[in-house]
Design a protein around this motif. Structure first.
Motif, PDB file in Angstrom:
ATOM      1  N   ARG A 150       0.838  -1.186   0.000  1.00  0.00           N
ATOM      2  CA  ARG A 150       0.000   0.000   0.000  1.00  0.00           C
ATOM      3  C   ARG A 150       0.877   1.241   0.000  1.00  0.00           C
ATOM      4  O   ARG A 150       1.946   1.261   0.595  1.00  0.00           O
ATOM      5  N   THR A 151       0.381   2.276  -0.636  1.00  0.00           N
ATOM      6  CA  THR A 151       1.128   3.528  -0.664  1.00  0.00           C
ATOM      7  C   THR A 151       0.959   4.235   0.668  1.00  0.00           C
ATOM      8  O   THR A 151      -0.156   4.415   1.139  1.00  0.00           O
ATOM      9  N   VAL A 152       2.084   4.594   1.256  1.00  0.00           N
ATOM     10  CA  VAL A 152       2.002   5.384   2.480  1.00  0.00           C
ATOM     11  C   VAL A 152       1.656   6.810   2.093  1.00  0.00           C
ATOM     12  O   VAL A 152       2.201   7.350   1.135  1.00  0.00           O
ATOM     13  N   MET A 153       0.704   7.375   2.829  1.00  0.00           N
ATOM     14  CA  MET A 153       0.276   8.742   2.576  1.00  0.00           C
ATOM     15  C   MET A 153       1.486   9.623   2.314  1.00  0.00           C
ATOM     16  O   MET A 153       2.420   9.675   3.105  1.00  0.00           O
ATOM     17  N   GLY A 176       6.306   7.812  -0.828  1.00  0.00           N
ATOM     18  CA  GLY A 176       5.673   8.337   0.376  1.00  0.00           C
ATOM     19  C   GLY A 176       6.486   8.137   1.629  1.00  0.00           C
ATOM     20  O   GLY A 176       6.621   9.036   2.455  1.00  0.00           O
ATOM     21  N   LYS A 177       7.062   6.963   1.756  1.00  0.00           N
ATOM     22  CA  LYS A 177       7.791   6.641   2.970  1.00  0.00           C
ATOM     23  C   LYS A 177       9.027   7.515   3.156  1.00  0.00           C
ATOM     24  O   LYS A 177       9.389   7.871   4.266  1.00  0.00           O
ATOM     25  N   ARG A 225      -5.041   1.744  -3.199  1.00  0.00           N
ATOM     26  CA  ARG A 225      -4.502   2.627  -2.178  1.00  0.00           C
ATOM     27  C   ARG A 225      -3.049   2.323  -1.857  1.00  0.00           C
ATOM     28  O   ARG A 225      -2.635   1.185  -1.833  1.00  0.00           O
TER      29      ARG A 225
END
Lengths: 233, 858
Positions: free
Chosen positions: B111-114, B156-157, B858
């Protein structure tokens, strides 16, 4: 000042916002919002410091604003600036990077710094490299001496300042980033010796251990930094 | 329809129920001799490896075995070899096994980190929201350098936030809003300058004596090392313009002595090209007015006539406090040295009395032929009024500008654009709160509104791409998908059409998504993707960070080669995308794009016909054995070397990681580094051979080095060569007690310095010959090549699938903002199959990836 006031109001508001958002987001995103909220709180502290700085009495400069020449000629001046800033408590941290804009041609050396650092074991290049590094070290030495002649309360400024000088490469020619040349001066350490530490095996001592040491001496409560495995000593 | 198809393909192959047995037999016959629990060669033991696969570790192991068998690198050549059908059956069994296991572990991770906007996305967003370029403000100049992860700047991370950055967000918003919206309307003013052009202090003497400051002269390009007249400022206009705005500029200027009889080598430039005059902003509060400054976008350029002065007109954007500076982008390199050399070589041509230090600049200006640009008259008028209010006023507040009675509605409408989604009550509340608070504090309504705008630009809803779904759901919601798509393809916030498609919800439907993707790829803004992706995939971002020595690579500096190198890759990519050309052309291709500078660097026939003003042209490489494909491009060859020397190891690792998608393990600590050596005693190939004599070293180097050997025929900036540089014959040891030298003072030492530079090098005794380059190699899988061209052939015929899969992986990583995980391999394999069936078109690849589950989740 008006700006600081508006910024403070905005920080309050976005913190509430982030909190609200944090309740909606998926679990993998919570950490990111925490990071944001911690950052906002950190700015609030910065604002306080900024406020304090505006009322802090500023020292008078002992000489006119100098104009830039080149990094080579300006090097002593930069060291002097750092010494004065530390002496007047205008800052407690200073870093100086001698990088690609250190042009050896200003020392009468024809090749450029990056090219020389990949000397390919060519004796001529190595000689040039020694010459320009000698220049850098000499001025570092003068800086340390200067700190040792400045008072900081009961002791000298050198005693209360940890000064570290070094390079991120042990041998730029083979691009080796182990066996780094490092000098530590001041900071109330026991000096006057060359310390060689184990570089392999379970007892090896990474440079980061020294950073942990310095941080702790400065009152930072931490027991690790980067790849540290403990303290240096 | 498509999605359904996509899942059913996978289940077709798993008919064979005896796969577990097949795998056991294969392992026992070909692998266990070395990879059992006792020997564990290469740290691999397959003792417990069996189908079905249960853990992530076993999936990694399966992937490893597949890779090794695919490349025929295992079993080792001297061991018994499986027959082709055995090998393929094994690979197939493992792939099926992985696919089955994949579905079981699919629900975890991936999942993609915000993620927050990267600096460039942030700046693009502000430019879009405010309706005008913002690069003239340098809003992100003080931001911390963005952290990248495997060269990717969208992960994102890795995109962390700090107190420093959040503080900068406020400062940037504050500056943007106050300079662009906070200043009262100003009547236009006129400025006229035609004398007292005092310049750089070192030029003062000569300009006073030659023409009493009547002219503003530019002698060199702005990136010269020893500065002497690279930036021409207006001494009587140092404080710049009072407010941000559009300004009309009229400049009377002329190209001087482009037909000079002095040796062109002194200047290092191409005199067949007309001189170019450029305009950049300057700010005395931001640094030396004669030096490069952090905020320096080129505002305008033009070419100048030679015979007589011409009046050139521009309309440029200047920020409050900025003044104008003139530059000479294709001017001579290092004017200071040029003057010295002219003195030495052409002294006898001068009539007037020659002083003790020889012929100086003033003398040459009066009697000689020193090439330069001469400006004689400058008129500035502005700010030019904009009809219906400034672009920012309309973009932020709408037609008619700020209206007190509708202040909150206007602010909410802006917030909706900034947050890229409809507002909830909870979004409106803080905007209203700060507006009312500021009014209560006696701020004017306009000021209160401006402060509310600052709040919006510091809000996490603006700064982050927050993709919120039900915890159990995976598919992105319409607005989140629109934003992800827009930042992926344009690096900007979604436009109206995308937002409309999100509003209706249609964007989540295949047909509509495909339509939007096609529309966006065809749009000019796709350059946001092309530039960002190439910087990330090939690390072109770092081009220029490893400077080559000036004495061997003057053109790199004098002609600003890094920027041409980057352009070539970008043009090539865009062309392939436009024509949906096969991605195999990245490996080998019979055309590329060059400007005059690259045509020279590549020694192409077009160097004689191309003009600088032609920019980049598509050129044929038919029959050219030195170029073609990414690996023949100077940008790639430069970024994969260190600027000073090349090694097959560094370039080999680069090819392995970025072209084939195989990351070699880092060298173990205990291995001695390979030392560069110019003595000529050994070549790098010989030193490597020694290194590889050690079995542990050979384990990796036999895979890495063959990928780099063929590229040895390119020097560190991508020029073709057949020999290594001639070794330095000087064998005397370095002087031991070298004394630290004194800096040569810049001022007034022009002549002294020049003398040492121009002194002919002492003839070297008995020069050893330059070593010839051997560019042949052998892959561990047995294929051999003799040179660059045959190397590419091997890659094309045997490793094209690896390349395509890697490209898909990198594309998905960049566009989703997360690294691909093992669980994604299955989809990636499917995508590769699909793209291959449709002819490997680059556009096909991109569209299929963007339609895939991975991108839409997501």
């Amino acid at each position: 000042v008006q700006e600081n006031h508006v910024q403070a109001s905005i920080l309050d508001s976005v913190l509430v916002d982030a909190n609200r958002l944090s309740k909606q987001v998926n679990k993998e995103d919570k950490d990111k919002l925490d990071e944001y909220m911690t950052s906002v709180r950190d700015v609030e502290k910065r604002l306080e410091l900024r406020q304090r700085w505006t009322s802090h009495p500023k020292p008078k400069a002992p000489f006119e604003k100098p104009s830039n020449h080149n990094f080579v000629e300006d090097l002593p001046l930069l060291y002097e600036l750092i010494a004065l800033a530390l002496q007047t408590d205008s800052t407690r941290i200073a870093t100086l990077e001698i990088g690609g804009d250190f042009m050896p041609q200003n020392l009468g050396i024809k090749k450029d710094y990056h090219g020389l650092s990949h000397h390919g074991n060519d004796p001529e290049s190595i000689a040039s490299l020694i010459a320009l590094e000698k220049y850098q070290i000499e001025h570092f030495g003068k800086f340390v001496t200067r700190l040792s002649k400045m008072n900081d309360g009961e002791r000298t400024l050198l005693d209360s300042t940890a000064v570290i000088f070094g390079s991120g490469m042990g041998d730029a020619n083979s691009h080796k980033n182990s066996d780094l040349p490092i000098i530590l001066a001041g900071g109330d350490y026991k000096h006057g010796e060359f310390r060689e530490v184990p570089r392999e095996g379970i007892n090896k001592v990474p440079l980061c251990n020294l950073f942990v040491d310095i941080a702790q001496k400065m009152g930072v409560e931490t027991d690790s930094f980067g790849s540290s495995t403990g303290r240096f000593a | 329809m498509r999605v359904a198809l996509f899942f059913s393909v996978a289940s077709l192959a798993t008919a064979a129920g005896d796969n577990p047995k097949l795998v056991q037999q294969f392992l026992g016959k070909y692998c266990m001799e070395c990879h059992d629990a006792d020997v564990q060669k290469g740290d691999r033991s397959f003792e417990g490896f069996t189908l079905p696969l249960h853990s992530t570790e076993s999936l990694i192991e399966a992937r490893d075995i597949i890779d090794q068998l695919t490349l025929k690198e295992m079993p080792p050549k001297k061991a018994d070899q499986p027959k082709d059908d055995e090998r393929l059956a094994m690979i197939r069994a493992l792939r099926d096994g992985s696919a089955t296991a994949f579905r079981k572990i699919q629900s975890t991770g991936s999942r993609t980190v915000m993620r927050r906007l990267s600096s460039r996305e942030y700046e693009n967003s502000l430019a879009t929201l405010f309706g005008r370029r913002v690069d003239t403000l340098g809003l992100t100049a003080d931001f911390p350098k963005e952290k990248t992860s495997e060269h990717m700047d969208t992960i994102g991370k890795t995109l962390v936030t700090s107190g420093f950055l959040v503080d900068q967000y406020f400062q940037a918003a504050n500056r943007l809003i106050e300079t662009r919206l906070g200043k009262p309307a100003t009547e236009p003013k006129n400025w006229h300058f035609d004398s007292h052009f005092v310049q750089y202090e070192e030029l003062e003497g000569s300009h006073k004596s030659a023409f009493n400051f009547r002219y503003l002269n530019i002698y060199e390009q702005p990136n010269s090392d020893t500065r002497q007249g690279g930036y021409a400022h207006i001494q009587d206009f140092l404080k710049g313009v009072p407010v941000s705005g559009l300004y009309d500029v009229e400049v009377e200027a002329q190209a001087m002595h482009r037909d000079t009889h002095y040796d062109p080598k002194i200047f290092g430039i191409d005199f067949s090209e007309p001189f170019i005059l450029g305009l950049v902003p300057g700010d005395i509060t931001k640094g030396h007015i004669h030096y490069p400054q952090p905020i320096e976008p080129i505002l305008a350029t033009t070419t100048l006539p030679d015979d007589k002065p011409a009046v050139k007109k521009f309309r440029v954007w200047l920020e409050a406090g900025q003044t104008l500076r003139f530059i000479f982008p294709n001017g001579p390199y290092e004017s200071r040295a040029a003057v010295v050399t002219i003195n030495q070589r052409y002294k006898d041509e001068f009539k007037g009395e020659i002083g003790r230090s020889g012929v100086g600049r003033a003398h040459i200006l009066r009697e000689g032929k020193l090439p330069h640009i001469r400006i004689s008259d400058i008129k500035i008028n502005g700010p030019v009024p904009e009809e219906g209010g400034s672009a920012e006023e309309i973009a932020v507040f709408g037609k008619g500008g700020f209206q007190v009675d509708h202040a909150l509605d206007q602010l909410n409408a802006f917030a909706e654009k900034a947050y890229r989604r409809p507002l909830a009550d909870a979004d409106r509340q803080p905007i209203r709160a700060i507006y009312e608070k500021r009014i209560a504090e006696k701020a004017t309504p306009r000021q209160a509104a401006l402060d509310a705008l600052k709040l919006i630009l510091c809000s996490p809803s603006f700064l982050y791409l927050s993709e919120i779904t039900e915890e159990s759901a995976k598919a992105l919601r319409p607005y989140d998908l629109a934003s992800r798509l827009s930042f992926a393809l344009w690096a900007t916030p979604p436009d109206e059409a995308l937002l409309a498609s999100a509003k209706s919800g249609e964007i989540t439907e295949d047909a509509e998504l495909r339509k939007q993707v096609e529309r966006m790829i065809a749009d000019e803004r796709i350059s946001g993707f092309v530039n960002g992706f190439l910087d990330s995939w090939l690390n072109l971002r770092d081009l220029g960070s490893q400077p080559p020595p000036r004495e061997t690579s003057l053109s790199y500096y004098a002609e600003d080669l890094p920027s041409s190198m980057k352009s070539e890759v970008r043009m090539f990519f865009r062309d392939l995308l436009k024509n949906n050309g096969s991605v195999a052309q990245f490996i080998d291709c019979e055309h590329t794009f060059v400007d005059k500078k690259l045509a020279k660097l590549y020694n192409l026939p077009e160097q004689k016909t191309l003009r600088l003003a032609d920019g980049f042209q598509k050129v044929s490489l038919k029959g050219n054995k030195q170029r073609g494909g990414l690996l023949g491009m100077a940008g790639v060859l430069t970024v994969s070397a260190n600027g000073v020397e090349t090694t097959p190891v560094t370039r080999g690792v680069w090819v392995s990681e970025n072209i084939l998608g195989i990351a070699p393990p880092p060298p173990p600590d205990v291995v001695p580094a390979i030392d560069a050596d110019v003595s000529g005693a050994t070549t790098i190939r010989e030193r490597l051979a020694k290194h590889r004599a050690d079995n542990a070293c050979a384990e990796c180097h036999r895979k890495i080095d063959p990928l780099g050997f063929s590229l040895e025929t390119f020097d560190p900036i991508g020029r073709w060569r057949i020999t290594y540089p001639r070794p330095n014959g000087n064998k005397s040891a370095a002087p031991k007690n070298a004394k630290a030298p004194e800096p040569t003072k810049e001022k007034g030492k022009e002549n002294e310095k020049g003398k040492s530079e121009a002194k002919p090098a002492a003839p070297k005794k008995e020069q050893p010959p330059a070593p010839k380059i051997d560019s042949s190699g052998e892959f561990p899988s047995g294929e051999t090549y003799t040179d660059f061209a045959s190397f590419k052939k091997v890659i094309s015929t045997t490793r094209e699938d690896l390349f395509t899969r890697h490209l898909i992986r990198q594309f998905l990583t960049y566009t989703t903002g997360r690294h691909m995980e093992l669980a994604d391999d299955y989809v990636i394999d499917q995508l590769q199959e699909k793209v291959k069936q449709q002819g490997l078109g680059l556009k096909t690849l991109m569209v299929e990836c963007l339609m895939s589950e991975v991108f839409r989740s997501r």
